[in-house]
Enzyme design. Sequence first.
Site, PDB file in Angstrom:
ATOM      1  CD  GLU A  42      -1.396   0.900   3.748  1.00 50.75           C
ATOM      2  OE1 GLU A  42      -1.271   1.597   3.590  1.00 50.75           O
ATOM      3  OE2 GLU A  42      -1.226   0.421   4.132  1.00 50.75           O
ATOM      4  CE  LYS A  79       0.626   2.081  14.717  1.00 48.63           C
ATOM      5  NZ  LYS A  79       0.458   2.205  13.499  1.00 48.63           N
TER       6      LYS A  79
HETATM    7  N1  PSU Z   1      -2.843   1.611  10.406  1.00 43.84           N
HETATM    8  C1  PSU Z   1      -1.334   1.354  10.530  1.00 43.84           C
HETATM    9  N2  PSU Z   1      -0.563   1.468  10.022  1.00 43.84           N
HETATM   10  C2  PSU Z   1      -1.228   2.381   8.713  1.00 43.84           C
HETATM   11  C3  PSU Z   1      -2.623   2.191   9.417  1.00 43.84           C
HETATM   12  C4  PSU Z   1      -3.080   1.901   9.714  1.00 43.84           C
HETATM   13  O1  PSU Z   1      -1.138   0.511  11.914  1.00 43.84           O
HETATM   14  O2  PSU Z   1      -0.594   3.147   7.968  1.00 43.84           O
HETATM   15  C5  PSU Z   1      -2.668   3.059   7.443  1.00 43.84           C
HETATM   16  C6  PSU Z   1      -3.468   2.285   6.301  1.00 43.84           C
HETATM   17  O3  PSU Z   1      -3.508   2.558   5.145  1.00 43.84           O
HETATM   18  C7  PSU Z   1      -4.778   1.270   6.419  1.00 43.84           C
HETATM   19  C8  PSU Z   1      -5.630   3.270   6.860  1.00 43.84           C
HETATM   20  O4  PSU Z   1      -5.461   0.683   5.841  1.00 43.84           O
HETATM   21  O5  PSU Z   1      -4.604   4.042   7.737  1.00 43.84           O
HETATM   22  C9  PSU Z   1      -6.666   3.466   7.863  1.00 43.84           C
HETATM   23  O6  PSU Z   1      -6.465   4.540   7.852  1.00 43.84           O
HETATM   24  P1  PSU Z   1      -9.197   4.444   8.608  1.00 43.84           P
HETATM   25  O7  PSU Z   1      -9.037   4.028   9.953  1.00 43.84           O
HETATM   26  O8  PSU Z   1      -9.700   5.865   7.947  1.00 43.84           O
HETATM   27  O9  PSU Z   1      -9.879   3.463   7.425  1.00 43.84           O
END
Ligand code: PSU
Length: 305
Positions: A25, A159
């Site tokens: 990604e 996390k």
């Molecule tokens: N969690 C992490 N590191 C990240 C992300 C999430 O520990 O880099 C990034 C990933 O790209 C994930 C996105 O798909 O954040 C999720 O964002 P949201 O919670 O806004 O859906």
Amino acid sequence: MIDLLQFSPEVAMARAEGVAIVALESTIITHGMPFPQNVEAARRVEAEVRAHGAVPATIAIMGGRILIGLTDQQLDALGQAQDVMKLSRADLAACLVMGKTGATTVAATMICAHLAGIDVFATGGIGGVHRGAETSFDISADLPELGDTAVTVVAAGAKAILDLPKTLEYLETRGVPVIAFGQDDFPAFWSRSSGLKSPLRMDSAAEIAASQLMRTRLGLPGGQLVANPIPLDAEIARAEIMPVIETALAEAEAQGIAAKAVTPFLLQRIFELTDGRSLASNIALVLNNARLAAAIAREIVTLRG
Ligand code: PSU
Ligand code: MN
């Protein structure tokens, strides 16, 4: 479709030769790590995939096209670009039409990987059900995507900025297999254990590959979440990381951070509050996931014959 996808020369050759490919990604590059460590980490992850017999395909949106694999110059430009859109399922089409530069989250990367015929994707952590979701309704679009799109995602769990029990419940409801690799517990990113048992456990890449193909045979849509624990020597103890997470969460709440901004805000604050230590662990676990993803991708190639 083929004119919407732009394959890098390396990925185009891998496709022609039937070599295993691992998707990566780009939101982790633009919104997950600071420059220049982000570009350096992305290069190391790509090299790790190559060193384990597969070809990396970092995915991003530029100039109205879906890039499947970035050249060195494209990766460098993305790592420093300002105002990059953070793309999930909801924004992907709009970004392409508007011709903007966009980084793909887990959800959007899965969609693009699937369009490109790539079965396996490695990252760090996935989005999930946020703490307080019962009032904020903040549930990452990564979760329903795992229920809909047939890509195996290798992550180090999720996390503890998230509500992990609710995240697992949501995945179960959407019929997503959550497979801990080589242990019984569901890992929590910096920690090898979240204290929660993983719904499933597998100890070999071959089994993980076979279950993705079995789902296809059964006519089940959707992917798999492989939860790969961080290497022991890179782990940050729960007692050390939990107070940092609580502080970051309290700050986000006090500042009214909402929607798409929540996850990047928390990641940046945790980086600052640990004096960058969280980043070294983050890189170690992504490299570990890249190795496992390469092994799974190779098994899928073998099983498909
Ligand atoms: N969690 C992490 N590191 C990240 C992300 C999430 O520990 O880099 C990034 C990933 O790209 C994930 C996105 O798909 O954040 C999720 O964002 P949201 O919670 O806004 O859906
Ligand atoms: Mn969200």
